[in-house]
Design a protein around this motif. Structure first.
Motif, PDB file in Angstrom:
ATOM      1  N   TYR A 115       0.803  -1.214   0.000  1.00  0.00           N
ATOM      2  CA  TYR A 115       0.000   0.000   0.000  1.00  0.00           C
ATOM      3  C   TYR A 115       0.840   1.270   0.000  1.00  0.00           C
ATOM      4  O   TYR A 115       0.320   2.367  -0.046  1.00  0.00           O
ATOM      5  N   TRP A 116       2.157   1.075   0.052  1.00  0.00           N
ATOM      6  CA  TRP A 116       3.034   2.237  -0.112  1.00  0.00           C
ATOM      7  C   TRP A 116       3.012   2.693  -1.577  1.00  0.00           C
ATOM      8  O   TRP A 116       3.328   3.820  -1.898  1.00  0.00           O
ATOM      9  N   ILE A 117       2.688   1.755  -2.448  1.00  0.00           N
ATOM     10  CA  ILE A 117       2.638   2.074  -3.877  1.00  0.00           C
ATOM     11  C   ILE A 117       1.265   2.683  -4.168  1.00  0.00           C
ATOM     12  O   ILE A 117       0.255   2.213  -3.641  1.00  0.00           O
ATOM     13  N   ASN A 118       1.229   3.725  -5.008  1.00  0.00           N
ATOM     14  CA  ASN A 118      -0.062   4.397  -5.118  1.00  0.00           C
ATOM     15  C   ASN A 118      -1.055   3.609  -5.960  1.00  0.00           C
ATOM     16  O   ASN A 118      -0.711   2.716  -6.730  1.00  0.00           O
ATOM     17  N   GLU A 119      -2.306   3.960  -5.791  1.00  0.00           N
ATOM     18  CA  GLU A 119      -3.419   3.178  -6.310  1.00  0.00           C
ATOM     19  C   GLU A 119      -3.329   3.003  -7.830  1.00  0.00           C
ATOM     20  O   GLU A 119      -3.581   1.926  -8.362  1.00  0.00           O
TER      21      GLU A 119
ATOM     22  N   ARG B 153      -0.710   0.557  -8.785  1.00  0.00           N
ATOM     23  CA  ARG B 153      -1.129  -0.798  -8.460  1.00  0.00           C
ATOM     24  C   ARG B 153      -2.128  -1.306  -9.498  1.00  0.00           C
ATOM     25  O   ARG B 153      -2.067  -2.444  -9.933  1.00  0.00           O
TER      26      ARG B 153
END
Lengths: 308, 370
Positions: free
Chosen positions: A133-137, A140
């Motif tokens: 969830y550190w990677i943005n939506e 992802r």
């Protein structure tokens, strides 16, 4: 809220902090939540007018934005606005499916996390759940697109082992969309359930086992009733957020499937018709709230329990 | 009373990795007996209970219930019911549902279950309370519901893991009597785990005293108290004055011990060590506070102790007098309150004596820490 409560509140926090907190919470609730919603509601009952005519004689309240959603344009040959209503219903059904999928997926994980006493391993597991969830939506979502693409990992894998001969179109079949949405809200389902299950006394499970209960019986009679507030809070969040998701459907949705939020987005953005968009958004919000409240009533969950 | 079903632990070991939780336990619990495992926390008594109930497997040895080997049988396949330390009532189920959960599991109908719940509620003196939730009951009532829930499954052996520890003193004492009465009434074997010697002594037919995974002594309450088999048992159960020294001489079941600070003192040798204690051995002599008296001056010199009062406490039924003997040897004497007005003021010199039969000589060993 009586006088004694407020006195106690100020005595505990002091005048400065007390007012600071009140103003911050008030600002949050009134300026950021209530006022925008009210203005949205107001918009939804107005005509779509060019700026010079705003405030003019044509700027009156009307129901025509809502009529449009139900019956379509005035020259619509059909009785109802079939296309938009279908999108609406499909969105709600899909959001329900995503919620159920997440629940089925997350309950065992949350149960395991909540009941295992292992410190180190547990922490790694939770970390592994959080790190993605550190990677943005958006990133992802695109990653899912790549994984599920014609030459993506999954298709390559299936082809390699001869399970299929031609790549399967996960995007067109909306598999990628469901997977992406489900994945996006996994934590929102896991953590509320994990929280309640963690406080469930292990001895209760052992007592049930001692009395001869099977695992299904233990979950049905002991764990799930206890975890109900967490389950309903997780389901509410996942349902609301997936019904209101925009990025994932934009990126992962198949060409034939439109999410209702995409319609709203179109009205606001490409259409420039804010009143129409507002009406659509209000309908989505109200219907979602009604669904959540009905389901809560059906499963005998109190509003107060969810905050626990 | 019905014969009941016995429980045998045969050469049972329980290890967690390198840690030995229970070492070579050999216990024979007779059917219908109220049997207690008594020991300080962490001595392995709960581990034994969990092994008997089937929640964990012994590393070695056997558990027999009613003569049947329990190896490979889960908790639900054993004729046992466990009452947890925190009772573990189901908070969201009504009392009657809690009590009859074991029937619900077997698929019994609602009417049948409610009828059985009413019977059991009658037995535990809570008639008509079946529709309440556990949170609406008091501590003692919850206790009784937990017992009823365990008895509902009609187990042959009831296992109790310190179930009284959460109650206040008065209620605890009341529940002791009640538990004993219930056990007599249903006639099944009770295995009771406790660190409270009062509970163990008042309720049990037999007590096993444990220390660090080892069972030191298995006997009736009186024998545990009056004729301990190790220094640990003597110091753990009840209070004791300890005199360390070496055995000087032995004759006719009595030993004279050359104590380090108090001179030569005579004591009866504990039954368990009668044949093994030899002159020259490191020994300990134990005298209970209530076995010490103020001397009438006719006592033999080897059962006499000189001491000075440090302070005294009035406890109602007794005076507790704290004394110092030669070389600051601390002692406690407990004198029954017979209505005398005499107070034992600090600084008062006394000569104490005791009956050698009530003092116990044992080989030196590890004492229970306070």
């Amino acid at each position: 809220m009586n006088k004694g409560f407020m006195q106690e509140y100020f005595r505990r926090n002091g005048q400065f902090m007390g007012w600071g907190l009140l103003i911050a919470v008030g600002f949050w609730v009134i300026v950021l939540i209530i006022l925008p919603q009210i203005s949205m509601l107001d918009f939804s009952f107005r005509n779509h007018l060019p700026p010079p005519e705003m405030g003019g004689p044509k700027d009156v309240y009307t129901l025509k934005n809502y009529q449009y959603l139900i019956f379509g344009a005035e020259n619509n040959p059909e009785a109802y606005n079939r296309v938009d209503l279908m999108v609406f219903v499909r969105t709600l059904i899909a959001a329900t499916c995503v919620t159920i999928l997440d629940l089925v997926l997350c309950y065992p994980i949350a149960y395991y996390l909540g009941q295992s006493k292992g410190g180190g391993f547990l922490r790694i597991l939770v970390l592994l759940l959080i790190i993605p969830y550190w990677i943005n939506e958006i990133l992802r979502a695109f990653a899912f697109r790549i994984i599920f693409g014609d030459s993506g990992v999954i298709n390559e894998f299936l082809l390699l082992f001869g399970i299929i001969d031609t790549p399967f179109d996960f995007i067109r079949e909306n598999v990628a969309l469901y997977a992406g949405l489900g994945y996006a809200y996994i934590l929102l389902m896991i953590f509320p359930i994990y929280n309640v299950i963690e406080s469930l006394d292990r001895n209760q499970i052992e007592a049930a086992r001692d009395m001869g209960a099977s695992w299904t019986m233990i979950h049905r009679r002991v764990v799930i009733p206890y975890a109900k507030p967490g389950i309903s809070s997780g389901c509410t969040m996942v349902f609301m957020l997936s019904a209101g998701a925009l990025a994932a459907p934009q990126i992962l949705g198949g060409p034939s499937s439109l999410w209702f939020t995409q319609l709203i987005y179109q009205w606001f953005n490409s259409g420039g018709n804010w009143p129409q968009g507002s009406a659509y958004a209000v309908v989505l919000l109200v219907v979602c709230i009604i669904i959540v409240l009905t389901v809560m009533r059906l499963f005998k969950v109190n509003m107060g329990d969810i905050g626990k | 009373m019905s014969a009941g079903v016995g429980v045998d632990l045969q050469n049972m070991w329980i290890k967690f990795g390198d840690f030995v939780a229970v070492r070579e336990a050999n216990v024979n619990i007779k059917g219908g007996e109220f049997f207690s495992f008594l020991g300080p926390s962490g001595c392995g008594k709960t581990t034994i209970l969990r092994a008997v109930s089937g929640f964990l497997d012994p590393s070695d040895g056997k558990i027999l219930i009613g003569g049947n080997d329990m190896a490979g049988k889960g908790p639900n396949e054993r004729p046992t019911a466990l009452i947890f330390q925190n009772l573990a009532l189901f908070p969201l189920m009504k009392i009657w549902e809690n009590i009859t959960f074991s029937m619900e599991v077997k698929g019994a109908g609602k009417a049948e279950r409610q009828k059985r719940a009413d019977e059991l509620l009658e037995m535990i003196a809570l008639p008509g309370q079946g529709d309440k939730l556990p949170s609406e009951l008091s501590g003692g009532q919850k206790q009784r519901v937990a017992i009823a829930r365990a008895l509902c499954a009609q187990p042959d052996v009831l296992l109790l893991d310190e179930p009284l520890s959460a109650l206040d003193l008065k209620l605890r004492q009341h529940m002791r009597t009640e538990l004993r009465a219930i056990q007599k009434q249903v006639g099944i074997t009770f295995i009771y785990i406790t660190h409270d010697q009062g509970e163990a002594l008042t309720m049990s037919d037999s007590v096993a005293v444990m220390k660090a995974g080892v069972i030191d002594q298995i006997a009736g309450g009186k024998a545990i108290y009056d004729d301990p088999s190790t220094a640990f048992v003597a110091s753990f159960v009840g209070e004791n004055n300890v005199f360390r020294g070496k055995v000087k001489s032995i004759s006719k079941g009595y030993a004279v011990i050359d104590t380090n600070r108090t001179g030569a003192l005579r004591a009866r040798m504990a039954t368990a060590v009668k044949d093994t204690l030899k002159p020259g051995d490191d020994a300990m002599m134990f005298i209970r506070p209530e076995a010490l008296n103020i001397s009438d001056k006719k006592a033999r010199s080897d059962t006499r102790i000189k001491a000075v009062v440090q302070h005294s406490e009035f406890e109602g039924q007794a005076y507790n007098v704290f004394l110092k003997g030669s070389e600051d040897k601390e002692m406690k004497m407990s004198l029954a309150n017979r209505g005398e007005t005499r107070l034992y003021d600090a600084g008062l010199p006394l000569i104490l004596d005791y009956d050698a039969d009530r003092a116990v000589a044992l080989p030196a060993g590890e004492l229970a820490s306070e």
